[in-house]
Design a protein around this motif. Sequence first.
Motif, PDB file in Angstrom:
ATOM      1  N   LEU A  47       0.937  -1.224  -0.040  1.00 52.11           N
ATOM      2  CA  LEU A  47      -0.009   0.134   0.057  1.00 52.11           C
ATOM      3  C   LEU A  47       0.970   1.346  -0.003  1.00 52.11           C
ATOM      4  N   ASP A  48       1.820   1.285   0.912  1.00 48.38           N
ATOM      5  CA  ASP A  48       2.868   2.530   0.903  1.00 48.38           C
ATOM      6  C   ASP A  48       4.245   1.919   0.969  1.00 48.38           C
ATOM      7  N   VAL A  49       5.310   2.851   0.565  1.00 46.24           N
ATOM      8  CA  VAL A  49       6.829   2.708   0.772  1.00 46.24           C
ATOM      9  C   VAL A  49       7.255   3.468   1.964  1.00 46.24           C
ATOM     10  N   LEU A  50       7.475   2.782   3.070  1.00 39.28           N
ATOM     11  CA  LEU A  50       7.925   3.453   4.220  1.00 39.28           C
ATOM     12  C   LEU A  50       9.319   2.682   4.503  1.00 39.28           C
ATOM     13  N   PRO A  70       1.986   6.947  -3.829  1.00 35.21           N
ATOM     14  CA  PRO A  70       3.429   7.407  -4.192  1.00 35.21           C
ATOM     15  C   PRO A  70       4.301   7.816  -3.007  1.00 35.21           C
ATOM     16  N   LEU A  71       5.667   7.114  -3.501  1.00 38.63           N
ATOM     17  CA  LEU A  71       6.652   7.190  -2.598  1.00 38.63           C
ATOM     18  C   LEU A  71       7.086   8.987  -2.618  1.00 38.63           C
ATOM     19  N   LEU A  72       6.856   9.225  -3.839  1.00 42.97           N
ATOM     20  CA  LEU A  72       7.287  10.856  -4.017  1.00 42.97           C
ATOM     21  C   LEU A  72       6.002  11.443  -4.481  1.00 42.97           C
ATOM     22  N   PRO A  84      13.595  10.299   7.730  1.00 45.43           N
ATOM     23  CA  PRO A  84      13.044   8.912   7.150  1.00 45.43           C
ATOM     24  C   PRO A  84      12.664   8.931   5.665  1.00 45.43           C
ATOM     25  N   LYS A  85      12.313   9.822   5.081  1.00 48.72           N
ATOM     26  CA  LYS A  85      11.863   9.715   3.249  1.00 48.72           C
ATOM     27  C   LYS A  85      13.220   9.741   2.828  1.00 48.72           C
ATOM     28  N   GLY A  86      14.277  10.566   3.116  1.00 42.52           N
ATOM     29  CA  GLY A  86      15.764  10.404   2.527  1.00 42.52           C
ATOM     30  C   GLY A  86      16.270   9.041   2.917  1.00 42.52           C
ATOM     31  N   LYS A  87      16.147   8.373   4.032  1.00 45.37           N
ATOM     32  CA  LYS A  87      16.701   7.494   4.352  1.00 45.37           C
ATOM     33  C   LYS A  87      16.216   6.147   3.626  1.00 45.37           C
ATOM     34  N   THR A  88      14.894   6.219   3.310  1.00 44.59           N
ATOM     35  CA  THR A  88      14.188   5.174   2.757  1.00 44.59           C
ATOM     36  C   THR A  88      14.711   5.216   1.168  1.00 44.59           C
ATOM     37  N   VAL A  99      10.776   1.489  -7.670  1.00 41.60           N
ATOM     38  CA  VAL A  99       9.441   1.805  -7.138  1.00 41.60           C
ATOM     39  C   VAL A  99       8.489   2.152  -8.119  1.00 41.60           C
ATOM     40  N   TYR A 100       7.361   1.736  -8.354  1.00 34.95           N
ATOM     41  CA  TYR A 100       6.524   2.090  -9.133  1.00 34.95           C
ATOM     42  C   TYR A 100       5.153   2.500  -8.236  1.00 34.95           C
ATOM     43  N   ALA A 101       4.266   3.482  -8.613  1.00 40.65           N
ATOM     44  CA  ALA A 101       3.070   3.815  -7.909  1.00 40.65           C
ATOM     45  C   ALA A 101       1.922   3.760  -9.025  1.00 40.65           C
ATOM     46  N   ALA A 102       0.805   3.134  -8.578  1.00 34.56           N
ATOM     47  CA  ALA A 102      -0.509   3.222  -9.378  1.00 34.56           C
ATOM     48  C   ALA A 102      -1.551   3.687  -8.200  1.00 34.56           C
ATOM     49  N   HIS A 103      -1.689   5.177  -8.359  1.00 36.09           N
ATOM     50  CA  HIS A 103      -2.789   5.615  -7.333  1.00 36.09           C
ATOM     51  C   HIS A 103      -4.149   5.928  -7.874  1.00 36.09           C
TER      52      HIS A 103
END
Length: 369
Positions: A47-50, A70-72, A84-88, A99-103
């Motif tokens: 669902l997410d990219v944390l 979306p991650l971004l 956290p975001k930069g570390k991920t 990483v690909y997002a379909a939102h």
Amino acid sequence: MTNKVLAKDIIQMLEYWAPKELAYDWDNVGLQLGTLNKEVKKVMISLDVLENVADEAIANDIDLIIAHHPLLFKATKQINVDQPKGKTIAKLLKHDITVYAAHTNLDIAFGGVNDMLTKQLDITNTDVLVPSGEEAYLKLVVYVPTEKVDEVKQVLGDNGAGHLGNYSHCTFEQKGTGSFTPQGDATPYIGTIGKEEQVNEVKLETIIPSTAKDFFVRTLLDVHPYEEPAYDLIPLANEGKTIGVGRIGTIREERTLREFCEDVKEKLDVPALRSIGDLNKKIKKVAVLGGSGQGYIAQAKRLGADVYLTGDLTFHDAQEAWEMGLAVIDPGHHVEKVMIEGLIQFFEKQELSITFVAAKSSTEPFQFL
């Protein structure tokens, strides 16, 4: 398809189902990180990219993550690896994970997130809750040698061409004679360089959704035996399907709001939820919009919904619904996790020689005490 599968092959299939063109302008769908020109053996659906999802992907040798959110999403002005975001992002890049997002395109797509939710809740006879347009049709016309027409027709139909209303694999065929003269460095399927060739051909016509024209052209070129097949894409006057976000339909048996809340908790696997309205009110017509749909409370009421199920309600939007007499259920944004199993089922039908796994890391920030 060969045993070697690239990320772009997988995404091509996904974008036929949920074209990026369906997404809202404010959304950021598509490639988020990495490259689609890489071989993929293992895909994770999340669902997410944390950061915990990135750690899970690294531990399981994942090549590609397909996420709903979306991650971004907001504009990224810096990548600070102490945050956290930069570390991920740093971890994903270091381990070459795309990483690909379909939102919102997956929200709007037929069979997408909102249809998955209505299916889980046994809501039938559904229509689009918030129309955003109409999907136009194109007629795909191609000339195929007689001995190959059945194969081309089958591949196009199996991939969704020729779907019109309640009918699939709709085509028209007309026999004729094609002629051509191979030149220079051509490697013709039939014929000899410099000599005119005449072939028994079939003019094959079928119907495709305009949003997926690139997918069908690629599919056609892959299956067609000619080096340079001729084809046409012609706009059709047929009325297309209404597209948009959310769904509205009916449950099979009338229930009280209290009973329907219990159904939602069980079927969407949530420990608790918020509701608005008289718990003894009878419920039959249900509107559903996964994620944050508080902006469409008035639309659900206008279309005659007895209850509106959506997430992220604010206090004042809840009051608005309460005052207009619309029952509302807020089970949380996280119920969109239905897309994980939905996408895995979709890809398993494609019979690819790769592994698809569901992310197990929790991305639900709320606790219920």
